[in-house]
Scaffold this motif. Sequence first.
Motif, PDB file in Angstrom:
ATOM      1  N   LEU A  34      -1.719   0.600  15.067  1.00 30.47           N
ATOM      2  CA  LEU A  34      -2.851   0.599  14.126  1.00 30.47           C
ATOM      3  C   LEU A  34      -4.030  -0.161  14.713  1.00 30.47           C
ATOM      4  CD1 LEU A  34      -1.442  -0.096  10.535  1.00 30.47           C
ATOM      5  CD2 LEU A  34      -2.867   1.834  11.217  1.00 30.47           C
ATOM      6  N   ILE A  35      -5.212   0.387  14.500  1.00 29.79           N
ATOM      7  CA  ILE A  35      -6.423  -0.308  14.952  1.00 29.79           C
ATOM      8  C   ILE A  35      -7.013  -1.071  13.779  1.00 29.79           C
ATOM      9  CG2 ILE A  35      -8.782   0.031  15.774  1.00 29.79           C
ATOM     10  CD1 ILE A  35      -7.745   2.382  17.366  1.00 29.79           C
ATOM     11  N   THR A  36      -7.264  -2.355  13.977  1.00 29.77           N
ATOM     12  CA  THR A  36      -7.823  -3.141  12.873  1.00 29.77           C
ATOM     13  C   THR A  36      -9.346  -2.991  12.863  1.00 29.77           C
ATOM     14  OG1 THR A  36      -7.892  -5.049  14.320  1.00 29.77           O
ATOM     15  CG2 THR A  36      -5.980  -4.859  12.888  1.00 29.77           C
ATOM     16  N   GLY A  37      -9.927  -3.279  11.739  1.00 31.58           N
ATOM     17  CA  GLY A  37     -11.383  -3.237  11.645  1.00 31.58           C
ATOM     18  C   GLY A  37     -11.907  -1.938  11.064  1.00 31.58           C
ATOM     19  N   CYS A  38     -11.005  -1.035  10.668  1.00 33.50           N
ATOM     20  CA  CYS A  38     -11.444   0.213  10.047  1.00 33.50           C
ATOM     21  C   CYS A  38     -11.053   0.180   8.572  1.00 33.50           C
ATOM     22  CB  CYS A  38     -10.770   1.428  10.679  1.00 33.50           C
ATOM     23  SG  CYS A  38     -10.862   1.443  12.458  1.00 33.50           S
ATOM     24  N   GLN A  39     -11.880   0.810   7.706  1.00 36.19           N
ATOM     25  CA  GLN A  39     -11.524   0.867   6.293  1.00 36.19           C
ATOM     26  C   GLN A  39     -10.379   1.850   6.069  1.00 36.19           C
ATOM     27  OE1 GLN A  39     -13.800   2.022   2.800  1.00 36.19           O
ATOM     28  NE2 GLN A  39     -14.756   0.008   2.859  1.00 36.19           N
ATOM     29  N   SER A  40     -10.278   2.835   6.962  1.00 33.63           N
ATOM     30  CA  SER A  40      -9.153   3.759   6.897  1.00 33.63           C
ATOM     31  C   SER A  40      -8.171   3.360   7.995  1.00 33.63           C
ATOM     32  CB  SER A  40      -9.643   5.181   7.109  1.00 33.63           C
ATOM     33  OG  SER A  40     -10.463   5.240   8.249  1.00 33.63           O
ATOM     34  N   ARG A  41      -6.951   3.893   7.896  1.00 33.27           N
ATOM     35  CA  ARG A  41      -5.965   3.549   8.920  1.00 33.27           C
ATOM     36  C   ARG A  41      -6.114   4.488  10.116  1.00 33.27           C
ATOM     37  NH1 ARG A  41      -0.419   3.332   5.718  1.00 33.27           N
ATOM     38  NH2 ARG A  41      -1.285   5.269   4.945  1.00 33.27           N
ATOM     39  N   VAL A  42      -6.123   3.922  11.304  1.00 36.05           N
ATOM     40  CA  VAL A  42      -6.216   4.722  12.530  1.00 36.05           C
ATOM     41  C   VAL A  42      -5.076   4.309  13.456  1.00 36.05           C
ATOM     42  CG1 VAL A  42      -7.652   5.389  14.499  1.00 36.05           C
ATOM     43  CG2 VAL A  42      -8.733   4.678  12.371  1.00 36.05           C
ATOM     44  N   TRP A  43      -4.281   5.296  13.871  1.00 34.63           N
ATOM     45  CA  TRP A  43      -3.238   5.026  14.848  1.00 34.63           C
ATOM     46  C   TRP A  43      -3.672   5.620  16.174  1.00 34.63           C
ATOM     47  CZ3 TRP A  43      -2.416   6.896   9.937  1.00 34.63           C
ATOM     48  CH2 TRP A  43      -1.622   6.125   9.094  1.00 34.63           C
ATOM     49  N   LEU A  44      -3.555   4.845  17.239  1.00 33.81           N
ATOM     50  CA  LEU A  44      -3.937   5.335  18.564  1.00 33.81           C
ATOM     51  C   LEU A  44      -2.785   5.061  19.521  1.00 33.81           C
ATOM     52  CD1 LEU A  44      -6.334   6.433  20.358  1.00 33.81           C
ATOM     53  CD2 LEU A  44      -6.790   4.034  20.889  1.00 33.81           C
TER      54      LEU A  44
END
Lengths: 413, 142
Positions: B47-57
């Motif tokens: 998970l990438i922090t700092g986004c309002q939505s969840r983003v997996w990279l």
Amino acid sequence: MRIPEIQMNTTLSAIRSDFPILSTTVYGKPLVYFDNAATTQKPSAVIDAITGYYSETNSNVHRGVHHLSQQATLAYENARKKIADFVNAASDAEIIFTRGTTESINLVAWSFGEAFVKEGDEILISALEHHSNIVPWQQLCLRKKAVLRVIPVYDNGELDQEAYMKLLNDCTRIVAVNHISNSLGTINPIKGMIRQAHERGIPVLIDGAQGISHGPVDVQELNCDFYTFSAHKMYGPMGIGGLYGKKDWLKQMPPYQCGGEMIEKVTFEETTFNELPYKFEAGTPNVAGAIGFGTAVDYLGNLGWDFIRTRESDLLNYATEKLSQIEGVRIIGTSAQKASILSFLIGNIHFFDAGTIIDQYGIAVRTGNHCTQPLMDRLCLLGTIRASFAFYNTREEIDLLAEAVLKVKELFA
Amino acid sequence: MTIKETIENIINEFSSFDDWMDKYNYLIEMGKSLPLIDDKYKIDSNLITGCQSRVWLHSENHGGQIIFTADSDAVITKGIVNMLIRVFSDHTPDEIINAETEFLDVIGLKDHLSPTRSNGLVSMIKQIKLYALAYKAQQTAG
């Protein structure tokens, strides 16, 4: 009393012109400001009061014998009196100026905690709380090895009052709940909750960040021990707010921060502290903020609660009806008693996607967890879209929101 | 295609849009077409922090080229991350580390997105570059 529609509209356009920002545009479209639960806009009277203070009166308070200092002190203390009257405090000395609700709660959590909380004691909060009314208590519990207990919430956003009764016990040192939920708009039955806590001798702090701008607050009638609020959520400036505390408690609590006006006498061996409210106001205060705050309270007083409540309940009902008519829209928080705060979701569309597009229409709504992550977890949500209305908003603006919601549905279909 | 060429293509595509709704439409379309990450990589550590939505990279090293896959629960975010994957995926660590990211300003994306969203974008790029740095360190050590 119901205000006749024509009179209301005339008044409304005059009132909107009191707020300079309401006539600005965003992306070339007229601003529709529906983020009032985060912060309200400021009338010219408040802006002018702050400018006026810095242009004509600026001076440090309480210390100087010179004219300006006395004028500034007078204005600062006059603001305190206005706020004391606004919440019907028994004495001006029961109003402490702080940076806002968060600092007010931190002050009580620290100072009350130092004086009265020990290992094994319980602090009772609710599942509806903003992080600002969770974390200070959680930290207090860590410091004192006390236990944080939580009043559960029903799916509709109402607190489970039966559970509350059962949670109150001989170990409970303080109850801290909000007056109105910032995420769902629930108006909590705080008067009854305070009475029940008092029957067991437990004091109650009310987080009034949302509560104070939607209806009259009478701290003596409520009989709350502490009531906390922020000026910027009640049409006043940012960086200033208040703590109402009963004198009996405030007197027994140690100072939260030290220095400046809160000192009576200092030697290198010991210090004696000033009397209330100065004991809790260390350092040079936000004088301009306090004066702006006092002006905001005057402004609200001139409008009157009848007008504000009639407007806000009309906007909430209209928006609830209008959005509910759109297929797939789910209103989050449907308690019987609700302030003009409307959380919703559109089908399975992510609140971030929806908020991004709604923003393109010049409409300011809030998206996310609204600093209530435990509440969102309880509701099995990551966040919501929140439209929060103030008396200066209009039905036409709600129509624009409904159009934007339809566009969101179309784009993400 | 080099990273620079992909960036030029993206700048060209964005220059043809008249208004912001077109840009968002484009991002939404790109979001819908994002090659989904394998479910087993949709884990908290990706998970990438700092986004309002969840983003997996997620990243993998395929013979010296880094392949990125990603997902988000928000479509616009997916569109943004898809665009980043188009730029950075299938390149060597050095190419990724040295790539300029000013194109986000050029297409107006960084400016237009709010601080929260912008931070998310910055976090995504930072994470992509961190992966590249980590692979480079591995290569050097190996």
